[in-house]
Design an enzyme around this catalytic site. Structure first.
Site, short mmCIF file in Angstrom:
data_model
loop_
_atom_site.label_atom_id
_atom_site.label_comp_id
_atom_site.label_asym_id
_atom_site.label_seq_id
_atom_site.Cartn_x
_atom_site.Cartn_y
_atom_site.Cartn_z
N GLY A 215 0.63 -0.98 1.04
CA GLY A 215 -0.04 0.06 -0.03
C GLY A 215 1.17 1.14 -0.17
N ASN A 216 0.03 2.36 0.65
CA ASN A 216 0.86 3.45 0.42
C ASN A 216 0.73 4.80 1.14
OD1 ASN A 216 -0.91 5.30 -0.72
ND2 ASN A 216 -0.02 4.03 -2.79
N ARG A 217 1.28 5.62 2.01
CA ARG A 217 0.56 6.61 3.11
C ARG A 217 -0.50 7.09 2.57
NH1 ARG A 217 4.89 6.01 6.47
NH2 ARG A 217 6.95 4.87 5.53
N ALA A 282 -3.99 7.87 -4.80
CA ALA A 282 -2.74 7.25 -4.60
C ALA A 282 -2.33 5.83 -5.29
CB ALA A 282 -1.63 7.57 -3.79
#
Ligand code: C5P
Length: 410
Positions: A215-217, A282
């Site tokens: 995943g990402n932030r 994102a």
């Protein structure tokens, strides 16, 4: 004739709930009438222990209602709720605040609050212990997150004879807050009325096994702020959201997804009917080749994952665009080099690219603030701006509308 008597009368629904401060609502009715507002008073049953019905009817010039039953076929709570410029609850008891925060609708006033698209303001009045109780604090913060405006109480002598916070704000203060709110909402532009806006938001999660993912932030805050602004400005908004922990924008058609593939599928369905696409998500650039259906157990060995590139959703959608559509992409970068951004603008086939430097402190992923460098093809709309994501959302929509207006005249 004074200017304020020329303007068309706006309807204010004055909600009165059970509090010893209810008698002060009579002064509010007089202030509202003097300010050329049409006033309809809706009281809870228990408020009438403290509030003189007939006097309120004489002052307001309208019958006071407590129940949705018996209003007849012509008037309904929905009509009232929709026709009002504002709903003002003064005094607002702890019980009524809880009802609003829970979305209960068991009498006319609570039903109006739930059915209304008008601004709702409330002036709490209660004992200090009730006002500071964690339950009331939680309800107040829920209401705040929905843009329901509290006109905070004052510190002073309370019904119990004690002194503390919980005394209803002065009627002039309440009136001034109401007027400011009505003025602000009537200056709100509805420049997206009739437009369909499709927004992607948040991260995507690509499964590795049943418990792990890539995943990402991204928090989704920018995409959600854009959705809220577009809804306020009159658009029909669909949000395709990756996993986030935010309250969904009220009024949005929400589609919740996890993976980039799911996001692509959902966006493809809605893209063709959209006037504007804002791709704020994102999206994970990589996904796993095969995910494990069970949790992979440790086996004392290193684990080599093979990742494959996800499809570029934005570039793919942009290739199938129809005339009249406007597309804004986002770019999260650790350094902003104009040439790179221009290349990305072309590569993605978008009209506008909003780039943010995620390595800047207090900005970008997770933050309420951002710094955005916006670029377009002929640089006529290019600009950098810092601020709260909520304000930047309106600024970005302004830019999209400017772009659309210019494309029409070309
Ligand atoms: O290439 P980059 O990830 O910097 O591009 C960012 C923009 O492209 C964002 O608008 C993002 O939502 C979109 N994107 C996409 N599909 C991907 C990766 C990014 O639509 N696989």
């Amino acid at each position: 004739m004074a200017a304020n008597t020329v303007r068309e009368k706006k309807l204010v629904i004055l909600g009165v709930t059970a509090s010893i401060a209810a008698h002060r609502a009579l002064d509010l009715i007089r202030l509202l009438k003097a300010g050329n507002y049409d006033v309809k008073v809706v009281a809870t049953e228990n408020a009438l222990h403290f509030f003189p019905k007939e006097t309120a009817e004489v002052f307001s010039g309208n019958t006071l209602e407590t129940s949705a039953y018996g209003l007849g076929p012509r008037v309904s709570h929905v009509e009232w709720a929709q026709g009002a410029s504002a709903v003002l609850i003064a005094p607002a008891s702890a019980d009524f605040i809880a009802k609003m925060a829970l979305g209960l609708a068991d009498d006319l006033l609570s039903t109006i609050c739930l059915a209304s698209s008008a601004r709702i303001l409330f002036a709490p009045a209660m004992e200090e212990r009730m006002y500071t109780h964690p339950a009331t604090r939680a309800h107040l913060s829920t209401l705040k997150s929905w843009n329901v405006q509290e006109i905070p109480p004052e510190t002073g002598s309370l019904a119990s004879g004690r002194s503390g916070i919980g005394r209803m704000a002065g009627v002039e203060t309440i009136y001034a807050a109401l007027q400011k709110s009505i003025e602000a909402s009537s200056s709100d532009s509805r420049d997206l009325l009739g437009k369909k806006v499709l927004i992607s938001a948040g991260p995507t999660f690509e499964p590795i096994d049943q418990v792990r993912f890539i995943g990402n932030r991204s928090s989704g805050k920018m995409g959600y702020a854009l959705a809220e602004a577009a809804i306020r400005r009159g658009a029909a908004v669909t949000v395709v959201s990756g996993p986030v922990s935010l309250i969904p924008p009220s009024g949005a058609n929400m589609i919740c997804v996890e993976t980039a593939r799911e996001m692509q599928d959902a966006l493809s369905i809605h893209f063709h009917s959209a006037d504007i696409l804002i791709m704020a998500a994102a999206v994970s650039d990589y996904t796993t080749e095969n995910s494990f259906s069970q949790k992979k157990k440790k086996d004392g060995q290193d684990w080599h994952l093979h990742l494959k590139e996800n499809p570029d959703i934005l570039a793919t959608l942009a290739k199938s665009r129809r005339p009249g559509q406007t597309i804004m992409g986002f770019a999260a970068e650790t350094s902003l080099v104009k040439k790179d951004l221009q290349d990305k603008l072309l590569r993605k086939g978008v009209d506008l690219l909003a780039a943010n430097n995620i390595s800047e402190a207090g900005s970008g992923f997770g933050s309420d603030n951002n710094t955005i460098s916006l670029i377009d093809h002929d640089d006529s709309l290019s600009e950098e701006k810092s601020g709260k994501k909520k304000d930047l959302a309106d600024w970005l929509i302004d830019k999209i509308l400017l772009h659309r207006a210019r494309s029409l005249t070309q």
